[in-house]
Design an enzyme around this catalytic site. Structure first.
Site, mmCIF file in Angstrom:
data_model
loop_
_atom_site.group_PDB
_atom_site.id
_atom_site.type_symbol
_atom_site.label_atom_id
_atom_site.label_comp_id
_atom_site.label_asym_id
_atom_site.label_seq_id
_atom_site.Cartn_x
_atom_site.Cartn_y
_atom_site.Cartn_z
ATOM 1 N N GLU A 166 1.055 -1.081 -0.238
ATOM 2 C CA GLU A 166 0.288 0.697 -0.399
ATOM 3 C C GLU A 166 1.033 1.556 0.061
ATOM 4 O OE1 GLU A 166 -1.208 3.213 2.218
ATOM 5 O OE2 GLU A 166 -1.948 1.881 3.285
ATOM 6 N N CYS B 56 -2.073 7.773 4.803
ATOM 7 C CA CYS B 56 -2.406 7.479 3.915
ATOM 8 C C CYS B 56 -3.527 8.416 3.053
ATOM 9 C CB CYS B 56 -2.152 6.284 3.911
ATOM 10 S SG CYS B 56 -3.355 4.798 4.964
#
Length: 527
Positions: A264, A301
């Site tokens: 990720e 994020c």
């Protein structure tokens, strides 16, 4: 008490020659404990132990694995205030964030335990034999998911607990039946050691094999590289930068036996502000997004790094209010001086691009390592023509794009890279007239949000935390929620296998009482 050593299985070890310390960004000083980097011999020993442990652990019952995960959660809680204090001293994040993240970490572990107790995640599928079928008989074929083997997990910088040593990657891999070797993040190696000790105490209490878990220290990239290249590692979990994730991805692909890397990585999480949102709640959304941009010093994020709208008086007013609200917020400390330095460099690089103008900026003097938030604006055609403006800035920074019309807005969305999230602010009726915009955004993201902020990722079965490249290396999977377990397993079909020798999930009498796909119908009945 911190030792600064590596855990090679259940044994502490410090054979490496290199050492390092973590850093307290709030006090702007190094922490006391010295950590030993893992040697090549320690890396090899950890993988050999994990390989041996896998032979036993893959056959441990789901209920015993669930007990193990629940006990890890208990042991993390039992570390007590020392864990919270260590987290705060290594991250600069407040105690409330530490407590909340500890709770999330424990909750993830318990969620996977519940998943194992129910058991249907193995996707058992059975097609019984038809020996009299014409023109050819049909074999008995049964399929289910089985664990891959030892997994390398890389701790993330921005979540010292929930995405690190016992975070979602580790919890899901252990739940799948895979031993885990963590490459601890150097910014919070002390937090990692405390959590590692909790995992190993849980393993001992529940009778898990030695080698089910190891924790390796490293301040550079060498340990991680060696771990990924080791033939005993069967998959990798990573949360971090595009540069770091792609380096691991390429290493894994170059192996004699390539392995999957579930990384990720970067995301600017575009937000589309429709006219109705400006008319009905413009001031509200300006305040909400100023808070979202600066939350946690922008070190999420899912931080909203890109805001798009149609140029005009209403959008200009929203942008002005956003800048004013942004300047009212007291800045926060970032995770490390290197992250603070990287933020300032990236912020300046984007701010210097042709056509940008400052919307709002906190310019007062701050203590070391505190982030001065900033938002800039640019025209849609200038944004499209300049790929630098599409880059993620890890910190409290956002680019506002003023689009000439719907066609330009759609064009921008179609040229964006893959993202973790996309958000639309507006009303229900307006969504229909912007259907093509919604479709364009959906094609670029893993999660699409209506009238909310992207910051904050709910840990639940329906969450998708992953998106088209470069948000993640495989958009079919999530790193948050119980579906994350699927990354660490592979389907295996058994053809014409003796019933009593099949895995219990595939046996005729369904001893685990699972919901299975039998001859095209979902049922938990016996065959």
């Amino acid at each position: 008490m911190l030792t600064g050593k590596n855990y090679i299985g259940n044994k502490l070890s410090a054979e490496g020659k290199q050492s390092f310390k973590t850093f307290n960004p709030q006090k702007n000083i190094a922490n006391n404990c010295e950590f030993k980097e893992a040697s090549n011999e320690e890396i090899d020993a950890a993988v050999r132990l994990a390989t041996h442990a896998f032979k036993e652990y893959k056959n441990v019952s789901a209920l015993k694995k669930a007990q193990f995960l629940n006990t890890i959660a208990d042991e993390i809680e039992a570390v007590g205030q020392l864990l919270i204090d260590t987290y705060v001293s290594e991250s600069g994040l407040p105690e409330g964030r530490a407590v909340g993240e500890q709770g999330r970490t424990m909750g993830q572990l318990r969620a996977f335990a519940i998943l194992l107790e129910e058991g249907s995640w193995v996707d058992a599928s059975i097609d019984t034999a038809q020996p009299d079928r014409s023109p050819l008989p049909k074999a008995d074929i049964r399929k289910m998911l089985l664990p891959l083997g030892p997994i390398a997990v890389f701790g993330s910088s921005n979540f010292p607990l929930a995405f690190s040593t016992a975070g979602g990657d580790t919890a899901s891999a252990l739940a799948a039946g895979c031993p885990v070797i963590v490459k601890s993040h150097p910014m919070h190696a002390g937090t990692g050691e405390l959590v590692a000790s909790a995992i190993l105490k849980a393993a001992e209490k529940t009778g898990m094999p030695n080698g089910i878990f190891s924790n390796l220290n490293s301040s550079g990239i060498e340990v991680g590289q060696a771990l990924v290249m080791h033939s005993g590692i069967k998959a990798v979990g990573f949360t971090g930068s595009i540069k770091g994730g792609m380096a691991l991805y390429k290493l894994a692909a170059e192996r004699k036996e390539p392995i999957p890397v579930f990384a990720e990585m970067g995301s600017i999480n575009p937000v589309i502000v429709l006219p109705s949102a400006l008319k009905e709640k413009g001031d509200y959304w300006a305040k909400q997004y100023a808070g979202s941009i600066t939350l946690g010093a922008g070190q999420f994020c899912t931080n909203p790094g890109l805001i798009l709208g149609l140029e005009g008086d209403a959008f200009n007013s929203f942008v002005g209010n956003l800048g004013q609200e942004l300047e009212k917020i007291e800045p926060s400390c970032m995770l490390h001086p290197n992250i603070h330095k990287g933020y300032n460099e990236s912020k300046q690089r984007l701010s210097d691009q042709e056509g940008t103008a400052v919307v709002g900026s906190y310019d007062n003097t701050l203590p070391p390592n505190y982030a001065q938030q900033k938002v800039v604006t640019v025209r849609g055609d200038q944004f499209l023509a300049n790929p630098t403006l599409h880059q993620e800035v890890f910190g409290p920074f956002s680019v506002v794009v003023k689009c000439r019309d719907k066609s330009e807005l759609k064009n921008i969305l179609e040229h964006l890279e893959g993202q973790l999230t996309g958000t639309i602010l507006g009303n229900k009726a307006e969504l229909e007239s912007y259907h093509d915009i919604v479709e364009a955004l959906t094609n670029r993201v893993g999660r699409i949000i209506f009238n909310g902020v992207p910051t904050g990722v709910e840990v639940c079965p329906s969450m998708q935390h992953g998106g088209p490249f470069p948000a993640s290396t495989d958009s079919r999977f999530t790193s948050v929620g119980v579906s994350a377990i699927k990354r660490w397993s592979r389907p295996v079909a058994f053809q014409d296998w003796p019933n009593e020798l099949l895995p219990k999930a595939l046996q005729n009498n369904n001893p685990l009482n699972l919901m299975r796909l039998v001859n095209g119908t979902y049922t938990n009945d016996k065959i």
